[in-house]
Design an enzyme around this catalytic site. Sequence first.
Site, PDB file in Angstrom:
ATOM      1  N   GLU A  95      -5.381  28.017  75.637  1.00  0.00           N
ATOM      2  CA  GLU A  95      -5.433  26.704  74.988  1.00  0.00           C
ATOM      3  C   GLU A  95      -6.745  25.996  75.365  1.00  0.00           C
ATOM      4  O   GLU A  95      -7.276  25.204  74.597  1.00  0.00           O
ATOM      5  CB  GLU A  95      -4.220  25.847  75.379  1.00  0.00           C
ATOM      6  CG  GLU A  95      -3.876  24.799  74.338  1.00  0.00           C
ATOM      7  CD  GLU A  95      -2.448  24.257  74.444  1.00  0.00           C
ATOM      8  OE1 GLU A  95      -1.615  24.568  73.590  1.00  0.00           O
ATOM      9  OE2 GLU A  95      -2.187  23.506  75.392  1.00  0.00           O
TER      10      GLU A  95
ATOM     11  N   GLY B  23      -1.879  18.215  79.433  1.00  0.00           N
ATOM     12  CA  GLY B  23      -0.581  18.845  79.676  1.00  0.00           C
ATOM     13  C   GLY B  23      -0.674  20.066  80.579  1.00  0.00           C
ATOM     14  O   GLY B  23       0.061  20.202  81.555  1.00  0.00           O
ATOM     15  N   ARG B  24      -1.614  20.970  80.283  1.00  0.00           N
ATOM     16  CA  ARG B  24      -1.675  22.227  81.048  1.00  0.00           C
ATOM     17  C   ARG B  24      -2.290  22.044  82.439  1.00  0.00           C
ATOM     18  O   ARG B  24      -2.359  22.992  83.208  1.00  0.00           O
ATOM     19  CB  ARG B  24      -2.417  23.292  80.236  1.00  0.00           C
ATOM     20  CG  ARG B  24      -3.765  22.853  79.711  1.00  0.00           C
ATOM     21  CD  ARG B  24      -4.294  23.816  78.651  1.00  0.00           C
ATOM     22  NE  ARG B  24      -5.534  23.354  78.045  1.00  0.00           N
ATOM     23  CZ  ARG B  24      -5.619  22.545  77.001  1.00  0.00           C
ATOM     24  NH1 ARG B  24      -4.516  22.074  76.443  1.00  0.00           N
ATOM     25  NH2 ARG B  24      -6.804  22.194  76.516  1.00  0.00           N
TER      26      ARG B  24
ATOM     27  N   LYS C 221       4.515  14.601  77.112  1.00  0.00           N
ATOM     28  CA  LYS C 221       3.442  13.615  77.179  1.00  0.00           C
ATOM     29  C   LYS C 221       3.442  12.758  75.933  1.00  0.00           C
ATOM     30  O   LYS C 221       3.377  11.547  75.993  1.00  0.00           O
ATOM     31  CB  LYS C 221       2.098  14.352  77.316  1.00  0.00           C
ATOM     32  CG  LYS C 221       1.389  14.107  78.609  1.00  0.00           C
ATOM     33  CD  LYS C 221      -0.031  14.605  78.531  1.00  0.00           C
ATOM     34  CE  LYS C 221      -0.956  13.519  78.067  1.00  0.00           C
ATOM     35  NZ  LYS C 221      -2.343  13.976  77.924  1.00  0.00           N
TER      36      LYS C 221
ATOM     37  N   HIS D  25       4.562  50.662  84.949  1.00  0.00           N
ATOM     38  CA  HIS D  25       5.399  51.559  84.143  1.00  0.00           C
ATOM     39  C   HIS D  25       5.478  51.101  82.697  1.00  0.00           C
ATOM     40  O   HIS D  25       6.331  51.570  81.948  1.00  0.00           O
ATOM     41  CB  HIS D  25       6.788  51.657  84.771  1.00  0.00           C
ATOM     42  CG  HIS D  25       6.714  52.215  86.164  1.00  0.00           C
ATOM     43  ND1 HIS D  25       6.661  53.566  86.421  1.00  0.00           N
ATOM     44  CD2 HIS D  25       6.601  51.599  87.368  1.00  0.00           C
ATOM     45  CE1 HIS D  25       6.555  53.753  87.740  1.00  0.00           C
ATOM     46  NE2 HIS D  25       6.503  52.575  88.333  1.00  0.00           N
TER      47      HIS D  25
ATOM     48  N   LYS E 117       1.706  22.744  63.680  1.00  0.00           N
ATOM     49  CA  LYS E 117       2.727  21.723  63.954  1.00  0.00           C
ATOM     50  C   LYS E 117       2.962  20.880  62.705  1.00  0.00           C
ATOM     51  O   LYS E 117       4.091  20.606  62.324  1.00  0.00           O
ATOM     52  CB  LYS E 117       2.241  20.786  65.069  1.00  0.00           C
ATOM     53  CG  LYS E 117       2.544  21.218  66.476  1.00  0.00           C
ATOM     54  CD  LYS E 117       2.242  20.033  67.399  1.00  0.00           C
ATOM     55  CE  LYS E 117       2.211  20.366  68.840  1.00  0.00           C
ATOM     56  NZ  LYS E 117       1.788  19.273  69.679  1.00  0.00           N
TER      57      LYS E 117
ATOM     58  N   GLU F 199      10.266  20.428  69.458  1.00  0.00           N
ATOM     59  CA  GLU F 199      11.139  21.299  70.270  1.00  0.00           C
ATOM     60  C   GLU F 199      11.840  20.479  71.358  1.00  0.00           C
ATOM     61  O   GLU F 199      13.045  20.596  71.573  1.00  0.00           O
ATOM     62  CB  GLU F 199      10.311  22.409  70.957  1.00  0.00           C
ATOM     63  CG  GLU F 199       9.714  23.459  70.040  1.00  0.00           C
ATOM     64  CD  GLU F 199       8.364  23.064  69.481  1.00  0.00           C
ATOM     65  OE1 GLU F 199       8.006  21.857  69.512  1.00  0.00           O
ATOM     66  OE2 GLU F 199       7.650  23.958  68.999  1.00  0.00           O
TER      67      GLU F 199
HETATM   68  O1  F6P Z   1       1.087  23.373  72.357  1.00  0.00           O
HETATM   69  C1  F6P Z   1       0.481  22.173  72.108  1.00  0.00           C
HETATM   70  C2  F6P Z   1       0.810  21.134  73.114  1.00  0.00           C
HETATM   71  O2  F6P Z   1       0.266  19.960  72.639  1.00  0.00           O
HETATM   72  C3  F6P Z   1       0.327  21.463  74.527  1.00  0.00           C
HETATM   73  O3  F6P Z   1      -0.982  21.165  74.733  1.00  0.00           O
HETATM   74  C4  F6P Z   1       1.284  20.652  75.338  1.00  0.00           C
HETATM   75  O4  F6P Z   1       1.285  21.069  76.668  1.00  0.00           O
HETATM   76  C5  F6P Z   1       2.574  20.919  74.620  1.00  0.00           C
HETATM   77  O5  F6P Z   1       2.221  20.930  73.260  1.00  0.00           O
HETATM   78  C6  F6P Z   1       3.657  19.921  74.857  1.00  0.00           C
HETATM   79  O6  F6P Z   1       3.259  18.638  74.509  1.00  0.00           O
HETATM   80  P1  F6P Z   1       4.043  17.337  74.967  1.00  0.00           P
HETATM   81  O7  F6P Z   1       3.995  17.274  76.444  1.00  0.00           O
HETATM   82  O8  F6P Z   1       3.335  16.193  74.319  1.00  0.00           O
HETATM   83  O9  F6P Z   1       5.452  17.480  74.486  1.00  0.00           O
END
Ligand code: F6P
Length: 543
Positions: A360, A274-275, A215, A391, A517, A221
């Site tokens: 979150e 996002g979630r 987003k 288990h 972050k 990452e």
């Molecule tokens: O973990 C933090 C966060 O901002 C989440 O809310 C989000 O889903 C994820 O990182 C990924 O963010 P983006 O879609 O901006 O890469």
Amino acid sequence: MVDVNPSLDDGLPIDGPVHSASAWAGLRDRVVEGTPSLRALLNNDPDRGKQLGIKCVDILVDLSRQHLTDEVLGHLQDLARQRRVVETLGRVLAGDTVNGSENQAASHGALRDRTGKPSGSDIEAARRTFDRMTDLATAIRDGKATGATGHRITALVHLGIGGSHLGPALAVDALKHHTHPDVTIRFSSAIDTDDLDEALSGLDPQSTLVVVCSKSFTTIETLKALDAALDWLTADLGDVAIDHVIAVTTAVRQAQDRGIQDDHILKVPVSVGGRFSIGSAVGLSVMVAIGPQAFSEMLAGMSAVDAQSATQPVEENAAILLALVDVWNRCHLGRGSMAVVPYAHRLRLFVSWLQQLSMESLGKGVCQNGDDPGTPTGPVVWGATGTDAQHAFFQLLHQGTDVVPVDFIGLLQMSTSRVDDAGVRTSANLLLTNLVAHADALAFGRNAEEVRSDGVDEALVAHRTFPGDRPSTTVLLPELTPTTLGQLISLYENRTVAFAALLGINPFDQWGVELGKRTARELADESMPEHGLLRRVRSLEDE
Ligand code: F6P
């Protein structure tokens, strides 16, 4: 008595602490008095299962193994009315501005609404994006989409993390029996190169599309994974490598800055969290996997649950009742965690998806209005698929010193192409039998008398005694299809939002992940001195 503050009579959500609601005091009194044991509640009322079983479209939610008496339930339902939770869900799902700390709407519900009612520029744009997704997914599935060198596209690698990963990964895995046999879908979410290497292994760059889903388009990452994936594409395709990249993002400019062409960018409205984003362009890989028709069915399942969550009175509203039980367990009975145990291999990723959704959204220490919530907020959510969990951690659930409420999720029929197979039917029955057996064992336990009556040696009676009185909820789906998966996702989303509405917290922001972050960004800056801990570790290696 409903103690609505007259100044809030405009239907807006109540965003301050919950403890001033009169129903809260009623619940506190019930804790002091204590509630009957689950054994007593279940034995004394043969109709309890029927009374506390709520239908939510095709899903059955059974709350009979929760510590709910008529009085407790009455106070909880009053609380939902006093906190105007139905109204809040209505506003959220209509796409109103409900995210105070970011002054934003939450438009995930409006986006997946199948009535065509919601309007506004974001929604119109999302509909156009949906059409583009449909064209692309159809072309790939029909074998008509080709890459820069004319080879047919047969694989899609989805890069993204958190909300840009967990929902699509869950849906593609859960609906495996509905996926296209000739299109491979892989996911990579970690900064760890092994993760991407695994996702790319065996794939041909000439036939692979990389979908980078972020987003913000700033998530380190995902951007690192994009760089590495581009290197992999470039090694084979040279300058045209970028033609094999699709960006799904809100930050169109950032995607363009990385050379991604406009017609390869699918926009996600900023107001879709996002979630909560699986129904937006974030779901592209799901659509490619299961096809536009099945994807629409998933959205229809979500929309059907949304319609109930936003309109049903509290006593028939499954999402709100689930949230009320969560509040009862977490805030009044002090249960710090909650286990989620799907008795279905195909729902194995549901736990991680729910962890992000719940923790979150509800891991907050402040109300929307800035006040202290004055009560514990979201629980720790953890779990694993049923028989494996039995288990691994069920020992603690049955006899440990902490009481952990459990959500058992089951399927009446297994989703497989082999539904007529007797072995599959046996397996489905065994899974359900295990589910119900453990739910009963947790609730009823086995007291010392009963253990003795089994002829157990006196020295072992304490070891073989089960305290029981351990609450659980059972959530049953007829089978796992795009529609029921959509229903399940939406039910848990709306339950999460309802919990937040009850406590007056904001489920749509996540400031808590920002500090880590930022610190990581600072430490990654090569001009900065190395972190003391890392220096110490390296000096140990030198010794
Ligand atoms: O973990 C933090 C966060 O901002 C989440 O809310 C989000 O889903 C994820 O990182 C990924 O963010 P983006 O879609 O901006 O890469």
